[in-house]
Design a protein around this motif. Structure first.
Motif, PDB file in Angstrom:
ATOM      1  N   LEU A 181      -2.848   1.488  11.415  1.00 51.01           N
ATOM      2  CA  LEU A 181      -3.605   1.537  10.161  1.00 51.01           C
ATOM      3  C   LEU A 181      -4.779   0.559  10.211  1.00 51.01           C
ATOM      4  N   LEU A 197       0.421  -3.152   0.351  1.00 51.56           N
ATOM      5  CA  LEU A 197       0.826  -1.744   0.406  1.00 51.56           C
ATOM      6  C   LEU A 197       1.820  -1.513   1.532  1.00 51.56           C
ATOM      7  N   PHE A 230      -1.208  -8.953   8.128  1.00 47.25           N
ATOM      8  CA  PHE A 230      -2.428  -8.562   7.407  1.00 47.25           C
ATOM      9  C   PHE A 230      -2.877  -9.705   6.502  1.00 47.25           C
ATOM     10  N   VAL A 253      -5.796   5.531   1.203  1.00 46.45           N
ATOM     11  CA  VAL A 253      -4.504   5.117   1.761  1.00 46.45           C
ATOM     12  C   VAL A 253      -3.438   5.066   0.665  1.00 46.45           C
ATOM     13  N   ILE A 254      -3.833   4.572  -0.527  1.00 48.53           N
ATOM     14  CA  ILE A 254      -2.868   4.548  -1.636  1.00 48.53           C
ATOM     15  C   ILE A 254      -2.415   5.971  -1.959  1.00 48.53           C
ATOM     16  N   GLU A 260     -19.488  -7.923   2.438  1.00 53.26           N
ATOM     17  CA  GLU A 260     -18.774  -7.085   3.396  1.00 53.26           C
ATOM     18  C   GLU A 260     -17.608  -7.859   4.012  1.00 53.26           C
ATOM     19  N   LEU A 298      -9.369   2.448   1.024  1.00 59.52           N
ATOM     20  CA  LEU A 298      -8.167   1.854   0.423  1.00 59.52           C
ATOM     21  C   LEU A 298      -7.532   2.822  -0.575  1.00 59.52           C
ATOM     22  N   MET A 324     -14.932   1.037   2.716  1.00 62.74           N
ATOM     23  CA  MET A 324     -13.594   0.460   2.862  1.00 62.74           C
ATOM     24  C   MET A 324     -12.801   0.554   1.574  1.00 62.74           C
ATOM     25  N   PHE A 332      -8.877   1.286   9.988  1.00 62.56           N
ATOM     26  CA  PHE A 332      -9.839   0.639   9.099  1.00 62.56           C
ATOM     27  C   PHE A 332     -10.963  -0.008   9.887  1.00 62.56           C
ATOM     28  N   LEU A 350      -9.516  -6.140   1.372  1.00 62.68           N
ATOM     29  CA  LEU A 350      -8.897  -4.914   1.870  1.00 62.68           C
ATOM     30  C   LEU A 350      -7.644  -5.225   2.681  1.00 62.68           C
ATOM     31  N   LEU A 402       5.502  -0.020   1.296  1.00 66.04           N
ATOM     32  CA  LEU A 402       5.876   1.216   1.987  1.00 66.04           C
ATOM     33  C   LEU A 402       6.993   0.985   2.995  1.00 66.04           C
ATOM     34  N   PHE A 426      -0.024   7.148   0.712  1.00 61.74           N
ATOM     35  CA  PHE A 426       1.299   6.525   0.582  1.00 61.74           C
ATOM     36  C   PHE A 426       2.094   7.221  -0.528  1.00 61.74           C
ATOM     37  N   ALA A 483     -15.057  -8.318   1.373  1.00 67.29           N
ATOM     38  CA  ALA A 483     -14.403  -7.045   1.059  1.00 67.29           C
ATOM     39  C   ALA A 483     -13.360  -6.757   2.127  1.00 67.29           C
ATOM     40  N   SER A 505     -18.739  -1.930   2.732  1.00 63.35           N
ATOM     41  CA  SER A 505     -17.825  -2.355   1.655  1.00 63.35           C
ATOM     42  C   SER A 505     -17.340  -1.168   0.836  1.00 63.35           C
TER      43      SER A 505
END
Lengths: 221, 319
Positions: free
Chosen positions: A19, B312, B183, A110-111, B298, A107, A103, A23, B305, B316, A114, B301, A100
């Motif tokens: 994942l 997440l 992450f 991806v939500i 950026e 996101l 991305m 990204f 992210l 999951l 899921f 962000a 930005s």
């Protein structure tokens, strides 16, 4: 055989790395770096398939891990690098990409993935079921990458990344597809890259560029 | 007073004193590593102390039109950073003050310090101060949600927002691979670089006018005010390092029921972690180039992210 708990941790780790690589591909502007990231993604995919094979004792998954490694880590990146060199686009970048915003959209995608995968994984019985959401996420992110890119080579890498996601989905939902289908898909992907390689040269001949934005002004005035 | 309360109070005092004293030393170590990596002859590791001593001895010069805000800001900044150092567990998890404020309050403390320093920078009315303040607020408002998300990821695993409880839960478990914490760790590293005016976002070693952010806000300060602000910045870096250790490398930290001996063992372990972290930070700063200010959103962000992805992935995969 690996212990089940440790194997499931390793698979989860591989899924998370996949994942993450998706990204980084989404955010990468340079084409050459994109191909390198694709190579890494193939490596993560091969590793996760290997772990699934070792933990479940499904022998055909060993072959499919080897096939993934040979095709997605060695052959396809080699062809792509060769193509990039031959087309002389080593320094090509996606100038107009808004990282930005892309991305954040990624996101949300991806939500969505899921949420979509959750009821399906609840029904599955494989040790890899929880990674199905990530596999769907990788597929959708590759879609998004193809949508946001304007350069031909990056679009092809997006297409290949999508195939990676599908392969991962197959491994996590049902321990992989039958060998015959897997071989067929591998051959398809290989042929697609070869044919698209020929296309690149045709496109460049027609438009003097590999920027697909030029396709939009194709209609006759 | 019960027997268990003595190590806790000792821990609290020791941590606060250690943070105040070690923060300039940590900064000196980072600068030394940076100099070595860049083939310069390194300044003494004690340089930040000498600098502070020199500044404390000077007479302060304050602009005529400065209001009380300008004078108060250094004390507010230093106070919030010292308070933050008291909340963050670095040696042991038995912290009496951790009950008072959790990680969200900690982020609020950092925000208070930022707001006051930015307002003070605009108070004098010079263009550089205003420019620095605006940039610092931009970076801050992008970095803060990312930091909160990082903390939430760790709180999801340990079911608490108190840093001491998080560290207690993480140090007690057996070794499990947590992709979500991976992450979060990368996101935290990006936030640390941005919030502490480190190289991809800001260069802490320059007064080059048009690129500076943090230094621009301190231009009008002198003497004890400047000393407090510099000490507070060093403390902020130390605090961030300590948060990083508490969330991602809690090993070697004394558990809640530990005695004085375990607490003392924590000191060399913390020193070792700081040595490694300082060298790593210097390496990152040497390898990366400063990005344009317009690329900073950026960068942050990406941090946000990664932190959300961590959350997440935890939801999951349950890991």
């Amino acid at each position: 055989m690996l212990s089940a708990a440790f194997a499931s941790q390793l698979i989860n780790l591989c899924a998370a790395v996949l994942l993450l690589l998706s990204f980084s591909m989404l955010a990468q502007r340079r084409t050459v770096a994109l191909v390198n990231l694709f190579t890494l993604q193939g490596l993560a995919l091969a590793a996760s398939t290997l772990v699934v094979a070792a933990s479940t004792g499904q022998n055909h998954l060993y072959y499919s891990a080897a096939l993934t490694f040979a095709l997605k880590v060695l052959l396809l990146p080699w062809i792509l690098h060769r193509l990039i060199r031959r087309l002389d686009v080593q320094w090509e970048t996606e100038g107009r990409l808004n990282v930005s915003v892309t991305m954040i959209v990624g996101l949300l995608v991806v939500i969505f993935a899921f949420g979509l995968a959750e009821p399906i994984s609840a029904l599955a019985t494989t040790v890899t079921r929880s990674t199905l959401g990530i596999a769907l996420g990788v597929v959708l992110l590759a879609f998004l990458m193809m949508i946001t890119r304007s350069k031909a080579v990056s679009q092809v890498v997006g297409f290949l990344a999508m195939e990676n996601g599908l392969f991962f989905a197959a491994t996590s939902a049902t321990y992989g597809m039958p060998m015959l289908i897997e071989l067929g898909i591998a051959l398809d992907v290989l042929v697609a890259v070869l044919v698209l390689g020929v296309f690149f040269f045709q496109i460049r001949e027609q438009f003097d560029s590999l920027d697909l934005q030029h396709f939009e002004s194709l209609k006759e005035k | 007073m019960s027997a268990a309360a003595i190590p806790a109070i000792l821990n609290q005092l020791l941590e606060l004193v250690l943070a105040l004293l070690a923060a300039p030393l940590f900064l000196g170590w980072v600068n030394q590593c940076r100099a070595w990596l860049q083939n310069r002859s390194a300044p003494s590791i004690w340089l930040p102390y000498r600098n502070l001593e020199k500044l404390f001895q000077k007479d302060a010069v304050i602009a005529e039109n400065a209001s009380w805000l300008f004078r108060a800001a250094p004390y507010v900044m230093f106070g919030s950073m010292a308070l933050a150092a008291a909340i963050i567990p670095s040696l042991g998890t038995a912290l009496p003050s951790a009950i008072v404020a959790d990680a969200i309050a900690l982020v609020g403390l950092f925000a208070t310090a930022r707001v006051f320093v930015s307002l003070a920078a605009m108070d004098i009315g010079t263009s550089f101060g205003t420019l620095g303040a605006r940039r610092a607020m931009m970076i801050g408002f992008l970095a803060e949600p990312a930091l909160l998300m990082v903390i939430f990821t760790a709180s999801l695993i340990s079911a608490s927002t108190s840093l001491a409880a998080i560290a207690e839960a993480l140090v007690g478990r057996e070794l499990v691979l947590y992709p979500s914490l991976g992450f979060a760790a990368v996101a935290f590293l990006l936030v640390l670089l941005a919030e502490n005016a480190r190289i991809p976002i800001d260069n802490p070693a320059t007064h080059l006018e048009l690129t500076m952010i943090h230094e621009a806000m301190l231009l009008e300060y002198s003497a004890r005010h400047l000393a407090l602000l510099e000490w507070a910045s060093a403390l902020k870096l130390f605090n961030y390092a300590a948060i990083g250790f508490a969330l991602f490398l809690p090993w070697g930290m004394a558990r809640g029921d530990a005695g004085v001996v375990e607490l003392m063992f924590g000191v060399p372990i913390l020193a070792l972690k700081l040595l490694m972290a300082g060298a790593g930070l210097a390496l990152i700063e040497t390898l990366s180039a400063k990005v344009r200010i317009f690329r900073a959103p950026e960068f942050l962000a990406t941090a946000f992210l990664l932190a959300v992805l961590g959350m997440l992935v935890h939801l999951l995969l349950g890991s």
